[in-house]
Design a protein around this motif. Structure first.
Motif, short mmCIF file in Angstrom:
data_model
loop_
_atom_site.label_atom_id
_atom_site.label_comp_id
_atom_site.label_asym_id
_atom_site.label_seq_id
_atom_site.Cartn_x
_atom_site.Cartn_y
_atom_site.Cartn_z
N GLN A 171 28.47 6.19 8.45
CA GLN A 171 28.51 5.07 7.17
C GLN A 171 28.54 3.72 7.89
OE1 GLN A 171 27.95 6.28 4.23
NE2 GLN A 171 28.24 8.38 5.03
N LEU A 172 28.14 2.70 7.28
CA LEU A 172 28.17 1.33 7.96
C LEU A 172 29.40 0.77 7.36
CD1 LEU A 172 27.36 -0.90 9.84
CD2 LEU A 172 25.61 -1.77 8.08
N PHE A 173 30.18 0.27 7.77
CA PHE A 173 31.66 -0.44 7.38
C PHE A 173 31.81 -1.80 7.74
CE2 PHE A 173 32.70 4.02 7.24
CZ PHE A 173 33.83 4.04 6.06
N VAL A 174 32.28 -2.56 7.06
CA VAL A 174 32.55 -3.98 7.26
C VAL A 174 33.88 -4.20 7.13
CG1 VAL A 174 32.25 -4.63 4.63
CG2 VAL A 174 31.71 -6.37 6.55
N GLU A 175 34.24 -5.23 7.83
CA GLU A 175 35.81 -5.34 8.24
C GLU A 175 36.02 -6.81 8.09
OE1 GLU A 175 39.60 -4.20 10.91
OE2 GLU A 175 37.96 -2.91 10.69
N LYS A 176 36.83 -7.58 7.71
CA LYS A 176 37.07 -9.00 7.69
C LYS A 176 38.10 -9.35 8.90
CE LYS A 176 36.35 -10.27 2.93
NZ LYS A 176 36.94 -10.90 1.38
N THR A 177 37.84 -10.26 9.71
CA THR A 177 38.68 -10.47 10.63
C THR A 177 39.71 -11.59 10.45
OG1 THR A 177 37.26 -12.41 11.59
CG2 THR A 177 36.84 -10.19 12.34
N GLY A 178 40.63 -11.71 11.33
CA GLY A 178 41.63 -12.79 11.20
C GLY A 178 42.98 -12.46 10.44
N LYS A 179 43.01 -11.18 10.08
CA LYS A 179 44.16 -10.76 9.27
C LYS A 179 44.01 -9.19 9.03
CE LYS A 179 42.11 -11.58 4.57
NZ LYS A 179 42.45 -12.25 3.37
N ILE A 180 45.05 -8.48 8.72
CA ILE A 180 45.03 -7.06 8.56
C ILE A 180 44.21 -6.97 7.25
CG2 ILE A 180 46.17 -5.13 8.23
CD1 ILE A 180 48.43 -6.30 9.70
N SER A 181 43.14 -6.12 7.63
CA SER A 181 42.12 -6.04 6.33
C SER A 181 41.84 -4.37 6.14
CB SER A 181 41.27 -7.01 6.39
OG SER A 181 40.12 -6.71 7.43
N LYS A 182 41.64 -3.99 4.83
CA LYS A 182 41.01 -2.60 4.92
C LYS A 182 39.72 -2.47 5.08
CE LYS A 182 41.15 1.20 1.65
NZ LYS A 182 41.64 1.99 0.43
N GLU A 184 35.79 -1.69 4.76
CA GLU A 184 35.15 -1.27 3.42
C GLU A 184 33.81 -0.58 3.87
OE1 GLU A 184 34.57 -4.56 1.05
OE2 GLU A 184 36.68 -5.17 0.84
N LYS A 185 33.48 0.36 3.00
CA LYS A 185 32.20 1.01 3.28
C LYS A 185 31.13 0.06 2.78
CE LYS A 185 31.98 5.36 2.40
NZ LYS A 185 31.70 6.70 1.76
N PHE A 186 30.35 -0.35 3.64
CA PHE A 186 29.21 -1.22 3.20
C PHE A 186 27.85 -0.60 2.80
CE2 PHE A 186 26.12 -4.72 4.08
CZ PHE A 186 26.61 -5.81 3.50
N LEU A 187 27.30 0.19 3.49
CA LEU A 187 26.44 0.96 2.92
C LEU A 187 26.36 2.46 3.68
CD1 LEU A 187 23.41 -1.63 4.03
CD2 LEU A 187 24.02 -1.15 1.72
N THR A 188 25.47 3.15 2.77
CA THR A 188 25.39 4.66 3.13
C THR A 188 24.78 5.00 4.02
OG1 THR A 188 24.26 5.31 1.26
CG2 THR A 188 26.66 5.19 0.81
N ASN A 189 24.69 6.17 4.77
CA ASN A 189 23.86 6.46 5.74
C ASN A 189 22.11 6.97 5.19
OD1 ASN A 189 24.56 8.84 4.80
ND2 ASN A 189 24.64 10.15 6.62
N ASP A 190 22.15 7.37 4.01
CA ASP A 190 20.74 7.78 3.55
C ASP A 190 19.88 6.59 3.43
OD1 ASP A 190 22.69 6.68 1.46
OD2 ASP A 190 20.78 6.91 0.26
#
Length: 375
Positions: A171-182, A184-190
């Motif tokens: 799965q493609l994930f995205v993460e914000k930088t500069g602070k502790i962030s959870k 997030e799933k951005f797009l699925t592999n299909d």
């Protein structure tokens, strides 16, 4: 008086260079007459491997582990590693910086503008890799992801340095930088189907402007996708890509290798902000031209020569192939019409492709002696 002194120095320097070249030629001729071809080859290879006067040594170090190297999409900024240090160089404005890293990185990827880099560190105790984001120009960003991902998996960082993208469990994930962030799933592999879905899929990412190219596949068979971040839209560009690598050209285009083994094509990808990229049918190439960088001259490329991997070669789409009269250890990339390479001695060198008459004469001697030596 001062003018005459400069003239004398110039003449003496010219005479020294001439005598040095003539001395080498004389020694080679003597060795040829004595049929000592191997010794002559060593001398000629040393001469053809030496740094030329217009070469800039970016680093004299020979790191314990192989360097990692990346460059911006306009080929004006370069980033490389030496053991646990990351180096940045802006070749246009001559800005430079270095960052001491946590560990020796496993892989790196720079943003399209070259201002940020995302790094994978191998975790021997836990397996996989830790993920960090840095600013290449200053200490404005040092972000540690809370996720450990498989090493060598696709990753990227945005031009603003505020977002990191990576694949985890297909799965493609995205993460914000500069602070502790959870994360997030951005797009699925299909949305990124592979030519062989039953095999373990490998993903690779390259930034183009504020968007991304994504490879999905395994071995020598990949699908190539265009990823629009703002719209969360994925579109298929090509189903027949051989290498998960993008060779930047001028900031608006680059090249990928398509086709299949034995029937390869160098395909140009053109892109603009706000538009989907276009990819052409490509030009037929042989295997040794698969790792090719476009020069600024019309339809001119430079590649490493498969038969002589330590000797670069220039080729044209409708012209002859020409070997350059010098040897190196590894060609890293092209910045404008200058190349970045690793010398036989392990130095990192920035050099142009202008050669003197003496360079070509020494190379002719090399070919002559090699032919004699081969019988």
């Amino acid at each position: 008086m001062k003018f005459h002194f400069i003239l004398i120095l110039t003449f003496l320097n010219f005479s020294y260079c001439q005598s040095k070249h003539e001395s080498l030629v004389s020694e080679i001729e003597d060795l040829i007459s004595k049929e000592k071809y191997e010794k002559a080859l060593v001398l000629l290879q040393d001469r053809l491997s030496a740094n030329r006067s217009n070469a800039e040594i970016l680093s004299k170090n020979k790191p314990n582990q192989p360097r990692l190297f990346a460059l911006s999409e306009d080929r004006s900024k370069i980033v490389w590693t030496e053991n646990k240090t990351l180096y940045f160089r802006d070749l246009v404005n001559d800005n430079r910086n270095s960052i001491e890293l946590k560990l020796r990185p496993d892989s790196i990827q720079v943003s399209a503008n070259g201002n940020y880099v995302v790094v994978q560190y191998p975790l021997k105790q836990y397996g996989g890799c830790a993920l960090f984001g840095y600013s290449t120009m200053d200490s404005s960003l040092e972000h540690e992801s809370i996720v450990h991902i498989p090493c060598k998996t696709g990753m990227a960082i945005s031009n603003s340095g505020d977002l990191i993208f990576y694949f985890f469990e297909n799965q493609l994930f995205v993460e914000k930088t500069g602070k502790i962030s959870k994360p997030e799933k951005f797009l699925t592999n299909d949305l990124f189907p592979s030519p062989y879905p039953k095999l373990k899929i490998q993903y690779h990412i390259s930034p183009i402007g504020n968007e991304y190219l994504v490879w999905s596949g395994v071995g020598g068979a990949y699908h190539l996708f265009f990823l629009n971040i703002e719209l969360k839209k994925v579109s298929l560009l090509s189903k027949d890509i051989v290498l998960p690598k993008f060779y930047y050209h001028n900031g608006n285009s680059g090249y990928v290798v398509g086709g299949k083994i034995g029937d390869l094509y160098l395909k140009e990808v053109n892109y603009q902000q706000g538009r989907s990229p276009s990819i052409n049918r490509g030009i037929p190439i042989v295997t040794r031209e698969a790792y090719s960088w476009r020069l600024t001259g019309k339809d001119e490329f430079i590649t490493t020569n498969q038969n002589e991997p330590n000797q670069p070669m220039k080729w044209k789409v409708t012209g002859k192939k020409e070997h350059f009269p010098f040897f190196l250890d590894r060609l890293w990339g092209v910045a404008g019409d200058k190349i970045v390479y690793e010398s036989i001695r392990g130095e990192l060198v920035l050099d142009d492709l202008t050669f003197s008459e003496e360079d070509w004469k020494v190379y002719e001697y090399f070919k002559k002696v090699r032919k004699l030596n081969d019988g």
